[in-house]
Design an enzyme around this catalytic site. Structure first.
Site, PDB file in Angstrom:
ATOM      1  N   GLU A 279       0.826  -1.205   0.000  1.00 32.98           N
ATOM      2  CA  GLU A 279       0.000   0.000   0.000  1.00 32.98           C
ATOM      3  C   GLU A 279       0.865   1.262   0.000  1.00 32.98           C
ATOM      4  OE1 GLU A 279      -3.129  -0.098  -0.505  1.00 32.98           O
ATOM      5  OE2 GLU A 279      -3.303  -2.270  -0.323  1.00 32.98           O
ATOM      6  N   ASP A 360       3.734  -4.122  -5.834  1.00 27.38           N
ATOM      7  CA  ASP A 360       4.328  -5.390  -5.389  1.00 27.38           C
ATOM      8  C   ASP A 360       5.857  -5.313  -5.462  1.00 27.38           C
ATOM      9  OD1 ASP A 360       1.908  -6.580  -4.890  1.00 27.38           O
ATOM     10  OD2 ASP A 360       1.839  -7.740  -6.748  1.00 27.38           O
TER      11      ASP A 360
END
Length: 414
Positions: A279, A360
């Site tokens: 995030e 990611d």
């Protein structure tokens, strides 16, 4: 070229039919795609029984979606063919004097009627399908409380925005669109700032993450990547579902991190920090800002295109009205705009999937790729996600890449 009401009617009906047929075909292709054996990469979190359960969950949801979709399609076809929007428009004109009052009543009736029709489907999805697979934790009392709160919130926010829109259209004519665009832009930014402070607490309880090892690990990671973290909250998601999630809200010093209690229960501290790192990656890569700008731009495009159609009496007549009706034209334009909306949605999902890969990679480079892989596997297993969706379904609907592709990308980033 000015289209006639019959031409508008043909266009509207064609769009509704084509959209339904295409959606049904894509859902069917996704349902029929052969899933094969359980991938080796997931055997550490899935067993064969869990994998079969996931396949059955996808089938049940897809079949249910096909049934509810067919019902909705038949309802809208009947409404369009028999001109029921026009009949409703005449009804509200008889009972309300002002244009704002007529428009609010028109959409209020449609909203309530649509929701009442869909309550049986929502009830079945929640208390039958989700219950069957162990996800539902909601009670009938919570279901109805959420409904009531949703009605009140929609009436307040939707009523204010709709009233402003009708007022601007009435007094400014075709130039209304850019002023209302500014109003919507301010609202969208404000909603992001204050969602967790004002809206979310209406439905859920937020509590600060207690002092301890998890909080310390999160704070240490934030310091490492120069990401100040002050507001970390736990949301009681378990009151409705066992599914887990985490998200950011706000900008600058008003950033808030929200972790579902179900997420904390099922993940290790390393996995939770890895999810948080993902995030943070969105924030560091400016995905949050670009997403906000994109949303505002899309709204501006829609309002600009609508400004060329909203004053057409022929468009109103296509849906059964006897004269110009802004309320009816809002509905008609919404249908005509569907192909553009679909194209924008496909492109937005493509960009979103790229952003997920980038987030990611950020988490892998700044924390631990193995922990992120483990966390994603657990999230997938716990939510019984589709491990091998059809490529066309992914292209149209997925805002996140399928799990197996994410795992391989993370492996390459290590």
């Amino acid at each position: 070229m000015q289209l006639t009401s019959d031409q508008f009617f043909t266009i509207i009906l064609s769009i509704v039919i084509i959209e339904y047929v295409l959606t049904t075909i894509v859902d069917y292709l996704n349902l029929r795609k052969k899933s094969g054996e359980l991938p080796d990469d997931l055997k550490d979190v899935y067993d064969e029984q869990q994998y079969v359960k996931a396949l059955n969950y996808q089938k049940d949801n897809t079949y249910f979606g096909l049934i509810s979709g067919a019902f909705s399609f038949l309802v809208i076809i009947v409404i369009i063919v028999f001109g029921l929007f026009g009949i409703l428009d005449e009804f509200v004109r008889l009972h309300f004097d002002t244009l704002v009052g007529q428009t609010l009543a028109f959409f209020g009736i449609i909203f309530l009627a649509n929701d009442l029709i869909n309550i049986p489907f929502q009830w079945y999805a929640n208390f039958k399908i989700e219950e069957k697979y162990g996800f539902n934790k909601s009670t009938p009392a919570t279901f109805w409380k959420d409904k009531l709160k949703g009605y009140l919130l929609t009436a307040l926010i939707g009523g204010i925005l709709l009233s402003i829109l009708v007022f601007l259209i009435s007094y400014l004519g075709q130039s209304y669109w850019w002023i209302f665009w500014l109003v919507i832009a301010v609202f969208m930014v404000g909603a992001n700032f204050f969602y967790t402070s004002l809206i979310l607490p209406i439905f859920n309880k937020l509590t600060p993450l207690e002092e301890g090892e998890l909080r310390d690990d999160i704070m240490d990671y934030g310091a490492k990547v120069d990401f100040p973290i002050d507001n970390i909250y736990v949301i009681d998601g378990s009151k409705r579902s066992t599914k887990a999630n985490a998200f950011f809200s706000g900008f600058g010093k008003r950033k808030k991190i929200v972790l579902y209690d179900t997420l904390i229960e099922k993940q290790t501290n390393e996995e939770l920090v890895a999810i948080l790192a993902h995030e943070v990656g969105h924030y560091k890569k400016k995905h949050t800002i670009s997403g906000m700008i994109s949303g505002v731009a899309q709204m501006g495009l829609m309002l600009w295109i609508m400004s060329f159609m909203i004053f057409s009496p022929e468009l109103s007549k296509a849906l059964g009205a006897n004269h110009l009706s802004f309320a009816v034209n809002f509905i008609a334009f919404g249908i005509i705009y569907t192909p553009i909306s679909l194209a924008i949605g496909v492109f937005s999902n493509y960009i979103s999937r790229k952003h997920e890969y980038q987030a990611d990679q950020f988490a892998t480079n700044t924390y631990k790729g193995e922990a992120l892989q483990s966390a994603l596997k657990k999230l997938s297993a716990d939510s019984l996600s589709n491990l091998k969706p059809h490529k066309l379904y992914v292209f149209i609907h997925y805002s996140h890449p399928p799990l197996l592709k994410r795992l391989k990308a993370i492996e390459r980033s290590k």
